[in-house]
Motif scaffolding. Structure first.
Motif, PDB file in Angstrom:
ATOM      1  N   PHE A  28       0.822  -1.205   0.000  1.00 16.86           N
ATOM      2  CA  PHE A  28       0.000   0.000   0.000  1.00 16.86           C
ATOM      3  C   PHE A  28       0.861   1.263   0.000  1.00 16.86           C
ATOM      4  CE2 PHE A  28      -2.599  -3.357   1.966  1.00 16.86           C
ATOM      5  CZ  PHE A  28      -3.703  -3.320   1.129  1.00 16.86           C
ATOM      6  N   GLN A  29       0.202   2.403  -0.065  1.00 20.88           N
ATOM      7  CA  GLN A  29       0.894   3.672  -0.269  1.00 20.88           C
ATOM      8  C   GLN A  29       0.463   4.706   0.762  1.00 20.88           C
ATOM      9  OE1 GLN A  29       3.327   4.369  -2.407  1.00 20.88           O
ATOM     10  NE2 GLN A  29       3.426   6.367  -1.458  1.00 20.88           N
ATOM     11  N   ILE A  30       1.374   5.625   1.097  1.00 19.52           N
ATOM     12  CA  ILE A  30       1.054   6.755   1.977  1.00 19.52           C
ATOM     13  C   ILE A  30       0.539   7.909   1.127  1.00 19.52           C
ATOM     14  CG2 ILE A  30       1.939   8.387   3.676  1.00 19.52           C
ATOM     15  CD1 ILE A  30       4.211   6.421   4.222  1.00 19.52           C
ATOM     16  N   LEU A  31      -0.636   8.426   1.469  1.00 18.86           N
ATOM     17  CA  LEU A  31      -1.175   9.600   0.778  1.00 18.86           C
ATOM     18  C   LEU A  31      -1.143  10.849   1.655  1.00 18.86           C
ATOM     19  CD1 LEU A  31      -4.246   8.256  -1.240  1.00 18.86           C
ATOM     20  CD2 LEU A  31      -1.870   8.575  -1.971  1.00 18.86           C
ATOM     21  N   GLN A  32      -1.187  10.665   2.970  1.00 19.73           N
ATOM     22  CA  GLN A  32      -1.123  11.806   3.887  1.00 19.73           C
ATOM     23  C   GLN A  32      -0.132  11.497   5.009  1.00 19.73           C
ATOM     24  OE1 GLN A  32      -4.944  14.343   4.491  1.00 19.73           O
ATOM     25  NE2 GLN A  32      -5.589  12.242   4.648  1.00 19.73           N
ATOM     26  N   PHE A  33       0.688  12.475   5.335  1.00 15.94           N
ATOM     27  CA  PHE A  33       1.662  12.345   6.419  1.00 15.94           C
ATOM     28  C   PHE A  33       1.451  13.533   7.355  1.00 15.94           C
ATOM     29  CE2 PHE A  33       5.499  12.323   8.776  1.00 15.94           C
ATOM     30  CZ  PHE A  33       6.121  11.095   8.619  1.00 15.94           C
ATOM     31  N   ALA A  34       0.757  13.283   8.466  1.00 17.91           N
ATOM     32  CA  ALA A  34       0.484  14.342   9.441  1.00 17.91           C
ATOM     33  C   ALA A  34       1.644  14.424  10.424  1.00 17.91           C
ATOM     34  CB  ALA A  34      -0.822  14.075  10.173  1.00 17.91           C
TER      35      ALA A  34
END
Length: 650
Positions: free
Chosen positions: A85-91
């Motif tokens: 899977f993939q990261i779309l948001q990094f808070a």
């Protein structure tokens, strides 16, 4: 019912409150502009909270982390998810606590793995889970903006490959050149003398031409083959054929360090193609050139790294990272000083024990921004510890508070604290809202900061003391927090003593050797029906045992008495079984021990049904045994005098 209702109410209030919070939404168009401000916020803060939004976590029930997973199998599952899977948001939220006031600076970065440099990285196919995307869509996530304006990146491993492919020159400081330890050979001496002669003649020619007038003669000299220019400065390229020659050339150029600046030019196939020597007019000019080259290299690095520049900032700060483990409390602890006040040392001491929390977020971070994930958890722990030496899991800290070991979400934990403890923490976010701040993107990091501060307040941990290096105050804080010392020891988690839980809400643990996997039973079976069918089918089922379904086609049976699992496996694989168990085996019942399940995870046999994966693992194990111990094929020959042919009789 009342507590559940209050939790829902609190969650609604949290969403209402977060609509007033200012989370800076960062995309590719304004990414580089915010780096300076982010660096200052990280430097001024005491902690950094992280929260990721991925395109998925697991596709099938058994792929998710289960209570009966060991550290090894849990790592294999998180590794598989991080690679798929993939990261779309990094808070990201740097924060500090000052006198019960939480000062936070939240950022939310939108990521997308585009191949911006046209080098085939990091673009690759990745999976998406419908439930994750649906949840993001309900929160108003702008997928178009993410795809077209999301921040791209390269991992550390990919950056090295990219620089080689692009042939990016690298500034080499003469003071950092490693001297050759071996004695120079005859070929080395000839090579060095030839290069030294070239450099000396080139320098003499440049110095003599600089004394002449800048007329037609000087212009013609610049057009002569071999006369190179780096901007307005003369330069010379020295070709090399090996890394040995690279070291020899750099050592040689140290003799001319007063006015020469060496630059390494990599080859596209790897290694070094040449060394470029740039001639400066003075020491001041040399310092100016080195600064120019360094700035160009840094700008090129930023362009190549993309979002990974943020990861490098976090790593360089050495600040404690706050996370909320989604792995049901799976921990791996490495101790240096024993088990003396583990958590508090981790928080406040510069001489703290090395602790590592296995968190799904960090397998994603390692996979996308550092390097491909190692094959085993020990290598992963060592690799991640070099980048993030202090990772604090709020879930682990919450276990020190009675009743808080069961909440599965940040909102439910906040609800519990609000209803049972008085822990006032005011939130201060000194950032003005931007266009998209009314949406809920990135607010998990703020909630995490809030939860961490409240838990520390309940446990009487003074977060104001983080910025103090006073040993007396540190000792006092350790005494005050003695009630939260960890019960772990250096020998608490031995590989041969892997105790696992069968049910998530049951504290009873059992050795993984007492557990077996069953599949191939009739359709429509439930745990109760399967247990009833097994009772009396063999003598091992006369003792106490339990049954739980992993998915629709596979169940686990746990024996509470040692040795029964081995006895059952021997019986089901033998030809001497009788009674109802024989009938079940004839209908297709299969069984395997926990080692086969480990093999499934280790070999990445991620079929939709666990039963299919177990079958494949057993088949591959059988093949490997045959290859390791091949049997000699005997040819049986029937000898008889009547079958002999005597040549003399012909």
């Amino acid at each position: 019912m009342a507590s559940r209702f209050s939790s829902v109410q609190l969650q609604r209030r949290l969403y209402t409150t977060t609509s007033q919070w200012s989370v800076r939404q960062v995309r590719s168009s304004d990414f580089h502009g915010c780096l300076g401000e982010l660096k200052n916020h990280i430097s001024d803060s005491d902690f950094i909270a992280l929260s990721l939004q991925n395109t998925g976590s697991s596709s099938f029930p058994w792929h998710r982390l289960q209570p009966f997973d060991t550290y090894d199998t849990a790592y294999c599952k998180t590794k598989y998810a991080a690679e798929k899977f993939q990261i779309l948001q990094f808070a990201l939220c740097p924060f500090s606590v000052r006198e019960s006031k939480l000062i936070a600076h939240p950022y939310n970065f939108h990521l997308f793995p585009r191949d911006e440099l046209n080098i085939g990285m990091p673009s690759y196919s990745f999976s998406c889970q419908v439930s994750h995307l649906t949840s993001m869509a309900r929160e108003g996530f702008d997928f178009d903006a993410c795809i077209y304006d999301g921040i791209s990146y390269l991992s550390r491993a990919q950056e090295f490959i990219a620089k080689v492919r692009m042939g990016c020159p690298t500034l080499t400081s003469n003071t950092n050149v490693a001297k050759s330890s071996s004695k120079p050979s005859v070929a080395d001496s000839i090579f060095v003398q030839r290069v030294k002669s070239r450099v000396k003649n080139w320098k003499d020619a440049c110095n003599s031409s600089s004394k002449k007038s800048d007329g037609l003669l000087s212009l013609l000299e610049k057009l002569i083959p071999g006369r190179e220019q780096y901007g307005s400065r003369p330069s010379m390229t020295i070709d090399v054929c090996s890394e040995r020659q690279v070291i020899l050339v750099l050592e040689l150029l140290m003799e001319f360090s007063d006015d020469l600046v060496p630059v390494v030019i990599p080859a596209k196939s790897g290694g070094t193609r040449a060394i470029r020597a740039i001639l400066t007019s003075s020491k001041e000019d040399k310092i100016l050139l080195e600064k120019e080259l360094q700035n160009l290299e840094e700008e090129e690095n930023k362009k190549i790294r993309g979002f990974r520049e943020v990861i490098e900032m976090i790593s360089a700060s050495q600040k404690p990272i706050i996370s909320y483990s989604s792995l049901n409390g799976v921990y791996l602890i490495f101790f240096i000083f024993g088990c003396f006040l583990f958590f508090v040392f981790l928080l406040f001491s510069n001489f703290c024990s090395n602790a590592f929390v296995l968190d799904a977020d960090f397998t994603f971070i390692h996979s996308k921004f550092l390097a491909p994930l190692p094959t085993n958890i020990d290598e992963f722990a060592s690799s991640l510890h070099l980048v993030f030496p202090r990772v604090l899991d709020v879930k682990h800290l919450m276990s020190k508070i009675g009743g808080l070991n069961k909440p599965t979400s940040i909102t439910s934990a906040l609800s519990y604290l609000k209803n049972h403890y008085y822990a006032p923490v005011d939130l201060d976010i000194p950032v003005e809202a931007t266009g998209n701040d009314h949406k809920f993107h990135g607010h998990n990091a703020i909630w995490l900061c809030h939860l961490f501060a409240k838990v520390c307040s309940v446990l009487k941990i003074d977060l104001d003391g983080v910025q103090s290096n006073n040993n007396k105050r540190l000792a006092s804080m350790l005494d005050e927090c003695a009630n939260v010392s960890s019960s772990f020891s250096p020998y608490h988690h031995k590989p041969e003593d892997e105790n696992i839980k069968i049910w998530a809400k049951n504290a009873i643990k059992v050795s993984c050797r007492h557990l077996i996997f069953l599949w191939g039973f009739r359709d429509g079976m439930t745990a109760r029906l399967l247990k009833t069918a097994l009772e009396g089918s063999h003598e091992v089922f006369c003792e106490e045992f339990d049954v739980r379904f992993v998915d629709k086609k596979c169940a686990i049976v746990v024996f509470w008495q040692p040795g029964l699992s081995e006895t059952f496996l021997d019986a089901i694989n033998s030809d001497g079984i009788v009674g109802s168990l024989r009938e079940m085996v004839s209908e297709g019942l299969r069984a395997a021990g926990y080692e086969t399940y480990k093999r499934v995870c280790r070999l990445d046999l991620w079929e939709a049904d666990l039963a299919e994966s177990l079958e494949r693992a057993m088949l591959e194990e059988h093949h490997s045994i045959l290859e390791a111990e091949p049997e000699t094929v005997r040819l049986d020959i029937n000898y008889s005098n009547d079958s002999l042919i005597y040549l003399n009789d012909l």
